[in-house]
Design a protein around this motif. Structure first.
Motif, PDB file in Angstrom:
ATOM      1  N   CYS A  65     -38.325  37.061 -21.788  1.00 54.99           N
ATOM      2  CA  CYS A  65     -39.304  36.003 -21.514  1.00 54.99           C
ATOM      3  C   CYS A  65     -39.937  36.174 -20.130  1.00 54.99           C
ATOM      4  CB  CYS A  65     -38.678  34.624 -21.675  1.00 54.99           C
ATOM      5  SG  CYS A  65     -37.474  34.183 -20.426  1.00 54.99           S
ATOM      6  N   GLY A  66     -41.156  35.717 -20.023  1.00 55.40           N
ATOM      7  CA  GLY A  66     -41.903  35.822 -18.778  1.00 55.40           C
ATOM      8  C   GLY A  66     -41.252  35.101 -17.615  1.00 55.40           C
ATOM      9  N   GLN A  67     -40.584  33.971 -17.887  1.00 58.32           N
ATOM     10  CA  GLN A  67     -39.937  33.222 -16.815  1.00 58.32           C
ATOM     11  C   GLN A  67     -38.854  34.056 -16.135  1.00 58.32           C
ATOM     12  OE1 GLN A  67     -40.450  32.185 -19.953  1.00 58.32           O
ATOM     13  NE2 GLN A  67     -40.912  30.000 -20.031  1.00 58.32           N
ATOM     14  N   MET A  70     -40.594  36.743 -13.995  1.00 55.95           N
ATOM     15  CA  MET A  70     -41.171  36.180 -12.778  1.00 55.95           C
ATOM     16  C   MET A  70     -40.077  35.826 -11.770  1.00 55.95           C
ATOM     17  SD  MET A  70     -44.406  34.143 -14.523  1.00 55.95           S
ATOM     18  CE  MET A  70     -43.996  32.643 -13.779  1.00 55.95           C
ATOM     19  N   THR A  98     -48.731  36.797 -11.532  1.00 49.31           N
ATOM     20  CA  THR A  98     -48.120  37.808 -12.391  1.00 49.31           C
ATOM     21  C   THR A  98     -49.100  38.242 -13.463  1.00 49.31           C
ATOM     22  OG1 THR A  98     -45.963  36.775 -12.038  1.00 49.31           O
ATOM     23  CG2 THR A  98     -46.148  38.319 -13.883  1.00 49.31           C
ATOM     24  N   PHE A 100     -48.984  40.313 -16.801  1.00 53.27           N
ATOM     25  CA  PHE A 100     -48.119  40.941 -17.799  1.00 53.27           C
ATOM     26  C   PHE A 100     -48.907  42.034 -18.494  1.00 53.27           C
ATOM     27  CE2 PHE A 100     -46.399  36.674 -17.242  1.00 53.27           C
ATOM     28  CZ  PHE A 100     -45.082  36.984 -16.952  1.00 53.27           C
ATOM     29  N   ALA A 139     -45.150  44.574 -15.891  1.00 55.84           N
ATOM     30  CA  ALA A 139     -45.866  43.538 -15.149  1.00 55.84           C
ATOM     31  C   ALA A 139     -46.080  43.983 -13.704  1.00 55.84           C
ATOM     32  CB  ALA A 139     -45.093  42.228 -15.160  1.00 55.84           C
TER      33      ALA A 139
END
Length: 148
Positions: A65-67, A70, A98, A100, A139
């Motif tokens: 996941c992106g969270q 990051m 960010t 992606f 990313a």
């Protein structure tokens, strides 16, 4: 931290910082400090962190996941600033952008955080996130921090 300002910021100090300063949920990301890049290093001052792959940080299909990505980038930049400064300095994120580029899945992720500029009150950097088995980034992150 209990270390004096004269103690070197090395991998031992970095691993201790990871457990002493960061919240428990950041520690749950299973991060490790792979390398510190002092000023004058090829590519500039910075740090490289690894986030172990875990199903706990994934969406459907094993995509990280992106969270989590990051958070990895944000944490890596704290170590980059410490490496550039020769010591940990309390700081807070002012901006993090960010981009992606492709999904990260089924692999550890490396964060190569590099300092663009450290001043008296601000630090700026860039982080490239790549799967451990690939050189193509998943990313790229631009960051700014207020130094306390």
């Amino acid at each position: 931290m209990t270390e004096s300002d004269t103690a070197p910021f090395d991998l031992v100090a970095a691993q201790q910082l990871l457990t002493d300063v960061f919240a428990a949920w950041v520690q749950d990301l299973q991060l490790s400090v792979e390398a510190l890049h002092p000023p004058g290093s090829e590519g500039g001052a910075g740090a490289t962190l690894r986030m172990k792959f875990s199903e706990r940080i994934c969406r459907e299909g094993g995509v990280i996941c992106g969270q989590a990505l990051m958070s990895l980038a944000d944490t890596a930049m704290v170590f980059a600033v410490a490496s550039a400064s020769g010591r940990y300095r309390p700081m807070t994120t002012v901006d993090q952008t960010t981009h992606f580029l492709k999904p990260a899945s089924n692999a550890d992720v490396l964060a190569d955080a590099r300092i663009l500029r450290v001043g008296r009150t601000m630090a700026f950097g860039q982080v490239m996130l790549t799967p451990a088995f690939d050189v193509k980034p998943v990313a790229m992150v631009s960051t700014a921090y207020a130094l306390m």
